[in-house]
Scaffold this active site. Sequence first.
Site, mmCIF file in Angstrom:
data_model
loop_
_atom_site.group_PDB
_atom_site.id
_atom_site.type_symbol
_atom_site.label_atom_id
_atom_site.label_comp_id
_atom_site.label_asym_id
_atom_site.label_seq_id
_atom_site.Cartn_x
_atom_site.Cartn_y
_atom_site.Cartn_z
ATOM 1 N N HIS A 55 -4.680 6.669 -13.302
ATOM 2 C CA HIS A 55 -4.968 6.619 -11.734
ATOM 3 C C HIS A 55 -5.805 7.768 -11.096
ATOM 4 C CE1 HIS A 55 -0.791 5.076 -12.985
ATOM 5 N NE2 HIS A 55 -1.068 4.275 -11.887
ATOM 6 N N ASP A 93 -4.017 11.018 -11.021
ATOM 7 C CA ASP A 93 -3.808 11.619 -12.500
ATOM 8 C C ASP A 93 -4.871 12.764 -12.918
ATOM 9 O OD1 ASP A 93 -1.628 9.860 -12.549
ATOM 10 O OD2 ASP A 93 -2.722 8.515 -13.694
HETATM 11 C C1 XLS Z 1 4.713 1.009 -13.476
HETATM 12 C C2 XLS Z 1 3.245 0.367 -14.009
HETATM 13 C C3 XLS Z 1 2.314 1.532 -13.717
HETATM 14 C C4 XLS Z 1 1.133 0.767 -13.798
HETATM 15 C C5 XLS Z 1 -0.180 1.476 -13.578
HETATM 16 O O1 XLS Z 1 5.695 0.691 -13.714
HETATM 17 O O2 XLS Z 1 3.568 0.321 -15.137
HETATM 18 O O3 XLS Z 1 2.504 2.600 -14.753
HETATM 19 O O4 XLS Z 1 0.805 0.355 -15.446
HETATM 20 O O5 XLS Z 1 -0.368 1.774 -12.061
#
Ligand code: XLS
Length: 442
Positions: free
Chosen positions: A107, A110
């Site tokens: 993200h 991140d």
């Molecule tokens: C949350 C999601 C998230 C997505 C990316 O439950 O899995 O981690 O994979 O935004």
Amino acid sequence: MKPLIGSKEYFKNISKIEYEGRDTDNPFAYRFYNKNKIIAGKSMQEHFKFAIAYWHSLTGLGTDPFGSSTQQLPWLEDIDPYKKAIDKMDAAFEFITKLGVPYYCFHDVDLIEEGNSLEEFTERLNFITDYAKNKQDASGVRLLWGTANLFSHPRYMNGASTNPDFDVVAFAGAQVKNALDATIKLGGENYVFWGGREGYMSLLNTNMKRELDHLATFLCMCRDYGRANGFTGNFFIEPKPMEPSKHQYDFDAATVIGFLQKYDLIDDFKLNIEVNHATLAMHTFEHELQVAADHDVLGSIDANRGDYQNGWDTDQFPVDIFEITQAMLVLLQSGGLNGGGVNFDAKLRRNSTDLEDLFLAHIGGIDVFARSLIIANNILEESPYLELRKNRYNSFDSGAGKDFEDGNSILEDLFKYALNKQEIKLKSGKQELFENIINQFI
Ligand code: XLS
Ligand code: NI
Ligand code: NI
């Protein structure tokens, strides 16, 4: 602009993880993942395109709603946001290359903290993606997908593109524009939308139709921007039924496919199926994969597992060979993932506090997928599995059954056929035999 800063070694006692075969006693080795081994015409590396999730592995601290962090990550110690982002990325690339996986996913937030304004956020992202580009070039590691975090910041408490306040929708758009720019700059192969707060808590204050129309308009804009700026990869939607919203619009694969068809987005968007999201939607992982594959939108996988005794997204590492073998049966029969890979959207347990635990967790998950792929391929090649399943449908292979399947009969034909049948003979579904075949090959 801050200067680029050199790297230091974070995982000093761990060297490159290698394939050592089933009988090794070395916990820091692969027993089943032999990246060049060919299974059903493709190397294991090509089947899986394993990826590390930046958020769990580099920024996860072991917090939970009842306690603060337990995991001390040395790359998060610097208070300068630029230096911290560099340290984090050095640690990321050291981890990824030592693990020997080809991809990572992130993200926007991140990579680097967003700061106090959109200008600052944009400048910071430009800075850190320059650094990431160098790291990618030097290591050969690639970006499987990028995404924007449109759920953590308080501004998104009522949703991002489905927020009733246009100011928030516009900010979400700005954030996706930046995240798409970052993904394109880094040669990202896909871009993900997970709609964590694209949903609602109470229908009393929600105009659901308007929100869904906004979601579609937003996705169209993002698609058009990406395509106009040279992004040729896939857009993925990641279904999840709930958490953090009570009702999430991207509930499961079938719901998302209906949405994409309704708004004419099905040509550009595919699905990223996550194991624990499938189970939260009261489906199995393999069910969600099959639904996606049957509509030609099986794009990518977020690998993890849930917990049988509770009902939230525990994001544990995969361990269940019986479960993943069934998923691999679907994967092999469907011809594989469309553009995506297997991203470990999984985190260490809160009491796993050694840095080496990060390696052990991923080695375990990777080996479960590798082993399950081998087993599934053996089942398809050596067992009567396919034949048994096919035979259950053989009444449609000729005669009135075939006419029905071909769309060449009318309701009266079924009546006439049924009239001539003296009795319907019960045919066993043989579920236990199918289950035994899986266990026989494990
Ligand atoms: C949350 C999601 C998230 C997505 C990316 O439950 O899995 O981690 O994979 O935004
Ligand atoms: Ni996920
Ligand atoms: Ni998840």
